[in-house]
Design a protein around this motif. Structure first.
Motif, PDB file in Angstrom:
ATOM      1  N   LYS A 203     -41.432  -6.242 -32.717  1.00  0.00           N
ATOM      2  CA  LYS A 203     -42.688  -6.547 -33.400  1.00  0.00           C
ATOM      3  C   LYS A 203     -43.605  -7.368 -32.494  1.00  0.00           C
ATOM      4  N   LYS A 204     -43.033  -8.355 -31.817  1.00  0.00           N
ATOM      5  CA  LYS A 204     -43.835  -9.200 -30.924  1.00  0.00           C
ATOM      6  C   LYS A 204     -44.332  -8.430 -29.702  1.00  0.00           C
ATOM      7  N   LEU A 205     -43.589  -7.413 -29.306  1.00  0.00           N
ATOM      8  CA  LEU A 205     -43.933  -6.649 -28.107  1.00  0.00           C
ATOM      9  C   LEU A 205     -44.911  -5.504 -28.382  1.00  0.00           C
ATOM     10  N   THR A 206     -45.039  -5.131 -29.638  1.00  0.00           N
ATOM     11  CA  THR A 206     -45.915  -4.006 -29.984  1.00  0.00           C
ATOM     12  C   THR A 206     -47.383  -4.460 -29.991  1.00  0.00           C
ATOM     13  N   LYS A 207     -48.194  -3.709 -29.261  1.00  0.00           N
ATOM     14  CA  LYS A 207     -49.625  -4.011 -29.208  1.00  0.00           C
ATOM     15  C   LYS A 207     -50.354  -2.729 -28.837  1.00  0.00           C
ATOM     16  N   GLU A 208     -51.639  -2.781 -28.750  1.00  0.00           N
ATOM     17  CA  GLU A 208     -52.437  -1.603 -28.412  1.00  0.00           C
ATOM     18  C   GLU A 208     -51.964  -1.019 -27.077  1.00  0.00           C
ATOM     19  N   ALA A 262     -39.444   2.586 -37.090  1.00  0.00           N
ATOM     20  CA  ALA A 262     -40.690   3.336 -36.952  1.00  0.00           C
ATOM     21  C   ALA A 262     -41.552   3.246 -38.209  1.00  0.00           C
ATOM     22  N   LYS A 263     -40.962   3.448 -39.378  1.00  0.00           N
ATOM     23  CA  LYS A 263     -41.755   3.598 -40.600  1.00  0.00           C
ATOM     24  C   LYS A 263     -42.097   2.283 -41.285  1.00  0.00           C
ATOM     25  N   LYS A 264     -41.187   1.339 -41.220  1.00  0.00           N
ATOM     26  CA  LYS A 264     -41.409   0.071 -41.898  1.00  0.00           C
ATOM     27  C   LYS A 264     -41.935  -0.992 -40.939  1.00  0.00           C
ATOM     28  N   ASP A 265     -41.240  -1.147 -39.809  1.00  0.00           N
ATOM     29  CA  ASP A 265     -41.616  -2.190 -38.854  1.00  0.00           C
ATOM     30  C   ASP A 265     -42.762  -1.779 -37.932  1.00  0.00           C
ATOM     31  N   LYS A 266     -42.976  -0.458 -37.808  1.00  0.00           N
ATOM     32  CA  LYS A 266     -44.077   0.073 -36.989  1.00  0.00           C
ATOM     33  C   LYS A 266     -43.992  -0.371 -35.521  1.00  0.00           C
ATOM     34  N   VAL A 267     -42.770  -0.418 -34.992  1.00  0.00           N
ATOM     35  CA  VAL A 267     -42.590  -0.857 -33.608  1.00  0.00           C
ATOM     36  C   VAL A 267     -42.217   0.309 -32.684  1.00  0.00           C
ATOM     37  N   MET A 268     -42.172   1.496 -33.254  1.00  0.00           N
ATOM     38  CA  MET A 268     -41.726   2.671 -32.522  1.00  0.00           C
ATOM     39  C   MET A 268     -42.487   3.890 -33.046  1.00  0.00           C
ATOM     40  N   PRO A 269     -42.759   4.885 -32.208  1.00  0.00           N
ATOM     41  CA  PRO A 269     -43.452   6.072 -32.716  1.00  0.00           C
ATOM     42  C   PRO A 269     -42.650   6.767 -33.807  1.00  0.00           C
ATOM     43  N   GLU A 270     -43.332   7.314 -34.799  1.00  0.00           N
ATOM     44  CA  GLU A 270     -42.651   8.102 -35.825  1.00  0.00           C
ATOM     45  C   GLU A 270     -42.373   9.508 -35.307  1.00  0.00           C
ATOM     46  N   GLU A 284     -44.379   3.554 -17.311  1.00  0.00           N
ATOM     47  CA  GLU A 284     -45.841   3.468 -17.404  1.00  0.00           C
ATOM     48  C   GLU A 284     -46.320   2.333 -18.298  1.00  0.00           C
ATOM     49  N   GLY A 285     -45.388   1.555 -18.841  1.00  0.00           N
ATOM     50  CA  GLY A 285     -45.766   0.429 -19.684  1.00  0.00           C
ATOM     51  C   GLY A 285     -46.142   0.805 -21.099  1.00  0.00           C
ATOM     52  N   LYS A 286     -45.788   2.038 -21.522  1.00  0.00           N
ATOM     53  CA  LYS A 286     -46.132   2.465 -22.881  1.00  0.00           C
ATOM     54  C   LYS A 286     -45.117   1.979 -23.909  1.00  0.00           C
ATOM     55  N   THR A 287     -43.939   1.554 -23.441  1.00  0.00           N
ATOM     56  CA  THR A 287     -42.970   0.919 -24.329  1.00  0.00           C
ATOM     57  C   THR A 287     -42.328  -0.227 -23.561  1.00  0.00           C
ATOM     58  N   ALA A 288     -42.067  -1.327 -24.269  1.00  0.00           N
ATOM     59  CA  ALA A 288     -41.509  -2.513 -23.617  1.00  0.00           C
ATOM     60  C   ALA A 288     -39.991  -2.487 -23.552  1.00  0.00           C
ATOM     61  N   MET A 289     -39.376  -1.730 -24.452  1.00  0.00           N
ATOM     62  CA  MET A 289     -37.909  -1.591 -24.454  1.00  0.00           C
ATOM     63  C   MET A 289     -37.564  -0.126 -24.694  1.00  0.00           C
ATOM     64  N   MET A 290     -36.413   0.281 -24.209  1.00  0.00           N
ATOM     65  CA  MET A 290     -35.946   1.642 -24.501  1.00  0.00           C
ATOM     66  C   MET A 290     -34.431   1.694 -24.514  1.00  0.00           C
ATOM     67  N   TYR A 291     -33.909   2.570 -25.384  1.00  0.00           N
ATOM     68  CA  TYR A 291     -32.503   2.967 -25.345  1.00  0.00           C
ATOM     69  C   TYR A 291     -32.427   4.165 -24.403  1.00  0.00           C
ATOM     70  N   HIS A 292     -31.570   4.104 -23.408  1.00  0.00           N
ATOM     71  CA  HIS A 292     -31.386   5.279 -22.561  1.00  0.00           C
ATOM     72  C   HIS A 292     -30.086   5.156 -21.778  1.00  0.00           C
ATOM     73  N   THR A 293     -29.726   6.258 -21.140  1.00  0.00           N
ATOM     74  CA  THR A 293     -28.499   6.281 -20.358  1.00  0.00           C
ATOM     75  C   THR A 293     -28.618   5.410 -19.115  1.00  0.00           C
ATOM     76  N   THR A 294     -27.518   4.781 -18.731  1.00  0.00           N
ATOM     77  CA  THR A 294     -27.497   4.056 -17.467  1.00  0.00           C
ATOM     78  C   THR A 294     -27.663   5.000 -16.282  1.00  0.00           C
ATOM     79  N   GLY A 295     -27.499   6.312 -16.523  1.00  0.00           N
ATOM     80  CA  GLY A 295     -27.723   7.301 -15.481  1.00  0.00           C
ATOM     81  C   GLY A 295     -29.162   7.310 -14.976  1.00  0.00           C
ATOM     82  N   ASN A 296     -30.052   6.649 -15.707  1.00  0.00           N
ATOM     83  CA  ASN A 296     -31.448   6.548 -15.269  1.00  0.00           C
ATOM     84  C   ASN A 296     -31.737   5.244 -14.534  1.00  0.00           C
ATOM     85  N   LEU A 297     -30.700   4.440 -14.297  1.00  0.00           N
ATOM     86  CA  LEU A 297     -30.920   3.113 -13.733  1.00  0.00           C
ATOM     87  C   LEU A 297     -31.571   3.161 -12.355  1.00  0.00           C
ATOM     88  N   THR A 298     -31.064   4.007 -11.465  1.00  0.00           N
ATOM     89  CA  THR A 298     -31.629   4.062 -10.120  1.00  0.00           C
ATOM     90  C   THR A 298     -33.057   4.587 -10.149  1.00  0.00           C
TER      91      THR A 298
END
Length: 447
Positions: A203-208, A262-270, A284-298
């Motif tokens: 919630k604190k990280l979500t902004k325009e 997404a629907k209640k907290d409005k912190v993620m795209p629906e 690109e800075g369009k999301t401040a946090m993400m769940y993803h595989t560690t395979g994308n770390l490098t």
């Protein structure tokens, strides 16, 4: 003069006879037990016995991994000139499975392939793969296997046999933008530890122009759902792959939490968030946090223009993540020499130093414990501590969703998850329907 000529003729005749006898007499064996001619014949035979392997592999993360795979195959061939490996990039994991199944059904399987570790039961249902225990025994049996992380072996074995070897393996981790944390007044060295904290931080990280969090749905919705299941209860299936546990109160609660972000907290795209666009959005800075595989770390390490962190996934009752990624399988329907050559290739690709190199090059977890004891890996992780987060999370990891009739069972869950996240059905109704479809798909295996 005539006497001299006659003498010379007799001498030549004797020499000719001696040479003939010497030629017909058996020669002594060389000290190594192989004659010069036999050695030449053996070398010629070795050339004629060249083995050619078709190797299918997928790419599911960002970065130039095709070149990395082909480079490793080239190195193997340099060390094994009698084995030709033909790497075939087969697209996504799903594409690779489809192509492999078509080859098996058409009597033309690959010799060796990297498929999702979860394809174990599907491949067994098709009678497509061989157990690897005989080859493993040659390497020391349990001593050889014990170097692989147990959480990765969970999807490799069933009924006392080992059918695949871990290769490009992962857990899901939380990536977060430390600069965005600072801008929102959050401590950049303290990522969220619980579900409640994650919602608060998001919630604190979500902004325009910036979402607080993105969790991908397409492609691996079931995998993301497993995180909530494991953190709030138990895994989604039985160890023997014959039962699915979708419709539980804990899973309904976990799915409701996901929907609410997404629907209640409005912190993620629906709606459906695409697997492939989430890392791009993060970079690109369009999301401040993400769940993803560690395979994308490098990929993230090489391309992020900001300071970022990696952490365990937030917990509810406990930490938890499913493992993920691909294993090596060797196929039936190919001759013994190809199977032996394929095993040599699998062993080469998962050797300790190479496992360390692969992890550094990609971000995947090195599948062997010994890889983290190599000097190269020690230096890398000392300079880049984020590289050990996914490995450390293995303590709380469990097998990825894998059952008999896996395609139908997984699809039953993924379809219902998408229906919930797009707003057309409730979590309770969706999981009830997914359970009914899974039970039907698994019925033939529970007689």
């Amino acid at each position: 003069m005539r006497s001299f000529t006659k003498t010379m003729l007799l001498l030549c005749l004797c020499l000719t006879l001696i040479a003939g006898c010497a030629k017909s007499a058996p020669t002594a064996e060389p000290s190594n037990g192989t004659s010069g001619n036999a050695g030449q014949e053996e070398q010629q035979g070795a050339k004629e016995e060249q083995v050619e392997l078709t190797f299918y592999y997928p790419i599911a993360v960002g970065g130039p991994l095709t070149a990395t795979i082909e480079g490793m195959a080239k190195e193997f061939m340099e060390q094994n000139p009698n084995i030709v490996v033909k790497p075939v990039y087969t697209g996504s994991y799903a594409d690779t499975t489809v192509k492999t199944q078509a080859g098996v059904q058409g009597g033309n399987p690959p010799d060796v392939a990297v498929l999702l570790s979860t394809e174990l039961y599907s491949m067994l249902d098709m009678d497509a793969i061989i157990p690897l225990d005989e080859f493993i025994a040659q390497e020391g049996g349990e001593a050889y296997l014990s170097d692989f992380y147990p959480a990765f072996m969970a999807n490799s074995q069933t009924e006392g046999k080992t059918y695949s070897i871990p290769f490009q393996r992962s857990t899901i981790v939380l990536y977060y933008n430390k600069e965005a944390f600072r801008a929102a007044g959050l401590d950049p060295n303290k990522p969220p530890q619980t579900w409640e904290e994650m919602a608060e931080y998001a919630k604190k990280l979500t902004k325009e122009g910036q979402w607080g969090l993105e969790i991908p749905v397409s492609g691996f919705a079931y995998w993301m759902m497993q995180t909530f299941a494991l953190q709030n209860g138990k895994n989604l299936m039985s160890e023997d792959g014959k039962q699915a546990f979708f419709d539980t109160p804990e899973n309904v609660e976990g799915l409701q939490y996901w929907v609410d972000l997404a629907k209640k907290d409005k912190v993620m795209p629906e709606g459906v968030i695409e697997w492939g666009t989430v890392p791009s959005d993060f970079l690109e800075g369009k999301t401040a946090m993400m769940y993803h595989t560690t395979g994308n770390l490098t990929n993230v390490k090489n391309n992020a223009k900001f300071d970022f962190g990696v952490s365990f996934l937030p917990q509810k009752k406990n930490y938890g993540s499913p493992t993920g990624g691909g294993n090596f399988y060797i196929f039936k329907g190919i001759d013994r020499k190809k199977q032996e050559a394929a095993w040599k290739f699998v062993k080469f690709m998962t050797e300790t130093e190479r496992a360390a190199e692969w992890s550094i090059d990609t971000g995947y977890v090195a599948v062997k414990k010994s890889a983290y004891e190599t000097e190269r890996m020690k230096k890398y992780t000392a300079d880049f501590p984020a590289a050990v987060v996914a490995r450390d999370q293995l303590e709380y990891a469990a097998a990825e969703l894998s059952t008999h009739n896996n395609g139908k069972v997984t699809k039953a869950l993924s379809d219902q998850l998408q229906a919930v996240l797009t707003g057309s059905v409730s979590p309770a109704d969706a999981l009830k329907k997914a359970q009914e479809e899974a039970d039907k798909a698994l019925q033939p295996f529970n007689k």
